[in-house]
Design a protein around this motif. Structure first.
Motif, PDB file in Angstrom:
ATOM      1  N   SER A 103       0.842  -1.192   0.000  1.00  0.00           N
ATOM      2  CA  SER A 103       0.000   0.000   0.000  1.00  0.00           C
ATOM      3  C   SER A 103       0.883   1.251   0.000  1.00  0.00           C
ATOM      4  O   SER A 103       2.096   1.161   0.260  1.00  0.00           O
ATOM      5  N   PRO A 104       0.313   2.424  -0.277  1.00  0.00           N
ATOM      6  CA  PRO A 104       1.112   3.655  -0.218  1.00  0.00           C
ATOM      7  C   PRO A 104       1.773   3.877   1.144  1.00  0.00           C
ATOM      8  O   PRO A 104       2.925   4.313   1.203  1.00  0.00           O
ATOM      9  N   ASP A 105       1.069   3.555   2.234  1.00  0.00           N
ATOM     10  CA  ASP A 105       1.683   3.701   3.555  1.00  0.00           C
ATOM     11  C   ASP A 105       2.849   2.737   3.734  1.00  0.00           C
ATOM     12  O   ASP A 105       3.865   3.075   4.341  1.00  0.00           O
ATOM     13  N   GLY A 106       2.729   1.529   3.194  1.00  0.00           N
ATOM     14  CA  GLY A 106       3.813   0.556   3.284  1.00  0.00           C
ATOM     15  C   GLY A 106       5.039   0.997   2.508  1.00  0.00           C
ATOM     16  O   GLY A 106       6.169   0.801   2.953  1.00  0.00           O
ATOM     17  N   ILE A 107       4.816   1.591   1.345  1.00  0.00           N
ATOM     18  CA  ILE A 107       5.936   2.096   0.540  1.00  0.00           C
ATOM     19  C   ILE A 107       6.634   3.242   1.268  1.00  0.00           C
ATOM     20  O   ILE A 107       7.858   3.310   1.309  1.00  0.00           O
ATOM     21  N   LEU A 108       5.842   4.139   1.882  1.00  0.00           N
ATOM     22  CA  LEU A 108       6.443   5.234   2.649  1.00  0.00           C
ATOM     23  C   LEU A 108       7.217   4.704   3.852  1.00  0.00           C
ATOM     24  O   LEU A 108       8.265   5.243   4.209  1.00  0.00           O
ATOM     25  N   CYS A 109       6.718   3.653   4.486  1.00  0.00           N
ATOM     26  CA  CYS A 109       7.441   3.044   5.606  1.00  0.00           C
ATOM     27  C   CYS A 109       8.783   2.482   5.144  1.00  0.00           C
ATOM     28  O   CYS A 109       9.797   2.621   5.834  1.00  0.00           O
ATOM     29  N   TYR A 110       8.797   1.859   3.972  1.00  0.00           N
ATOM     30  CA  TYR A 110      10.041   1.309   3.433  1.00  0.00           C
ATOM     31  C   TYR A 110      11.053   2.423   3.177  1.00  0.00           C
ATOM     32  O   TYR A 110      12.221   2.323   3.562  1.00  0.00           O
ATOM     33  N   ILE A 111      10.612   3.497   2.530  1.00  0.00           N
ATOM     34  CA  ILE A 111      11.509   4.632   2.261  1.00  0.00           C
ATOM     35  C   ILE A 111      11.993   5.239   3.577  1.00  0.00           C
ATOM     36  O   ILE A 111      13.166   5.600   3.714  1.00  0.00           O
ATOM     37  N   ALA A 112      11.095   5.355   4.556  1.00  0.00           N
ATOM     38  CA  ALA A 112      11.483   5.913   5.860  1.00  0.00           C
ATOM     39  C   ALA A 112      12.508   5.023   6.557  1.00  0.00           C
ATOM     40  O   ALA A 112      13.414   5.529   7.229  1.00  0.00           O
ATOM     41  N   GLU A 113      12.386   3.708   6.397  1.00  0.00           N
ATOM     42  CA  GLU A 113      13.388   2.796   6.967  1.00  0.00           C
ATOM     43  C   GLU A 113      14.756   3.043   6.347  1.00  0.00           C
ATOM     44  O   GLU A 113      15.774   3.025   7.034  1.00  0.00           O
ATOM     45  N   VAL A 114      14.779   3.286   5.047  1.00  0.00           N
ATOM     46  CA  VAL A 114      16.049   3.572   4.372  1.00  0.00           C
ATOM     47  C   VAL A 114      16.612   4.910   4.861  1.00  0.00           C
ATOM     48  O   VAL A 114      17.807   5.029   5.120  1.00  0.00           O
ATOM     49  N   ILE A 115      15.742   5.905   5.021  1.00  0.00           N
ATOM     50  CA  ILE A 115      16.190   7.217   5.488  1.00  0.00           C
ATOM     51  C   ILE A 115      16.738   7.134   6.898  1.00  0.00           C
ATOM     52  O   ILE A 115      17.764   7.734   7.216  1.00  0.00           O
ATOM     53  N   LYS A 116      16.095   6.372   7.781  1.00  0.00           N
ATOM     54  CA  LYS A 116      16.493   6.351   9.196  1.00  0.00           C
ATOM     55  C   LYS A 116      17.778   5.590   9.449  1.00  0.00           C
ATOM     56  O   LYS A 116      18.342   5.687  10.529  1.00  0.00           O
ATOM     57  N   GLN A 117      18.289   4.859   8.466  1.00  0.00           N
ATOM     58  CA  GLN A 117      19.503   4.082   8.674  1.00  0.00           C
ATOM     59  C   GLN A 117      20.701   4.945   9.042  1.00  0.00           C
ATOM     60  O   GLN A 117      21.507   4.558   9.871  1.00  0.00           O
ATOM     61  N   ASP A 118      20.837   6.098   8.405  1.00  0.00           N
ATOM     62  CA  ASP A 118      22.000   6.951   8.686  1.00  0.00           C
ATOM     63  C   ASP A 118      21.603   8.409   8.890  1.00  0.00           C
ATOM     64  O   ASP A 118      22.334   9.311   8.517  1.00  0.00           O
ATOM     65  N   THR A 119      20.436   8.616   9.473  1.00  0.00           N
ATOM     66  CA  THR A 119      19.921   9.963   9.698  1.00  0.00           C
ATOM     67  C   THR A 119      19.498  10.107  11.147  1.00  0.00           C
ATOM     68  O   THR A 119      18.974   9.162  11.740  1.00  0.00           O
ATOM     69  N   THR A 120      19.698  11.278  11.695  1.00  0.00           N
ATOM     70  CA  THR A 120      19.231  11.563  13.042  1.00  0.00           C
ATOM     71  C   THR A 120      17.728  11.804  13.000  1.00  0.00           C
ATOM     72  O   THR A 120      17.243  12.605  12.216  1.00  0.00           O
TER      73      THR A 120
END
Length: 188
Positions: A103-120
């Motif tokens: 779903s769109p929320d699931g895709i955003l969660c995936y992108i957010a997981e990638v962002i949070k890997q090396d971001t404060t």
């Protein structure tokens, strides 16, 4: 940098102004510089119109990227995903194919997981209203849920952080990575 039509238009504006103010013998060259400036500004505007999303969302995204201190993690994921789709980056295709929830929320969660890997990441732990910096080691074991609106920790206390935010500087860095990443149209 020199491929940016806005920068080229600004430099031609300066050249045209210098030719006019310097009272150069050929006013034809000055007029040619002014015409080229107009064409380049028009090209820059047309490129800006090709930015994905509606015009209101474009202006909002530009506001966040240029003048915002912090951006919500959901908005950051939307901006990165939109840019990845526009650039035909592997980020967008990976999010669409590898996310557990399609779903769109699931895709955003995936992108957010990638962002949070090396971001404060900053957030609130309810019922507190204090925005705090999340511990990167603790955040490593958390899962982004609810359309990138909260992080649930994998502990027995069922810790949840809401109102997640990232710095606009970190968002610009992620966008730069998306623009420089491998494209799906490139032959390997």
């Amino acid at each position: 940098m020199l491929a940016n039509p806005a920068l080229q238009a600004f430099s031609m504006f300066l050249v045209g102004t210098a030719l006019t103010l310097g009272d150069v013998h050929s006013h034809v060259w000055a007029r040619a510089c002014w015409c080229l400036t107009d064409v380049l500004f028009l090209m820059a505007f047309v490129q800006w119109l090709r930015w994905p999303g509606s015009y209101g969302r474009k202006l909002e995204s530009i506001w966040y990227l240029r003048w915002g201190g912090r951006v919500s993690l959901r908005k950051a994921a939307e901006i990165v995903y939109s840019e990845a789709r526009a650039q035909e980056s592997v980020w967008a295709h990976a999010a669409e194919r590898m996310s557990l929830d399609k779903s769109p929320d699931g895709i955003l969660c995936y992108i957010a997981e990638v962002i949070k890997q090396d971001t404060t990441i900053y957030g609130k732990r309810p019922p507190s209203t204090h925005v705090e910096k999340l511990d990167p080691l603790q955040l490593k074991y958390g899962t982004v849920t609810n359309g990138a609106r909260e992080v649930r920790m994998r502990d027995n206390a069922k810790t949840v952080f809401t109102d997640l935010q990232v710095d606009a500087k970190e968002l610009r860095r992620a966008l730069h990575e998306v623009r420089e990443s491998l494209r799906t149209t490139m032959p390997i």
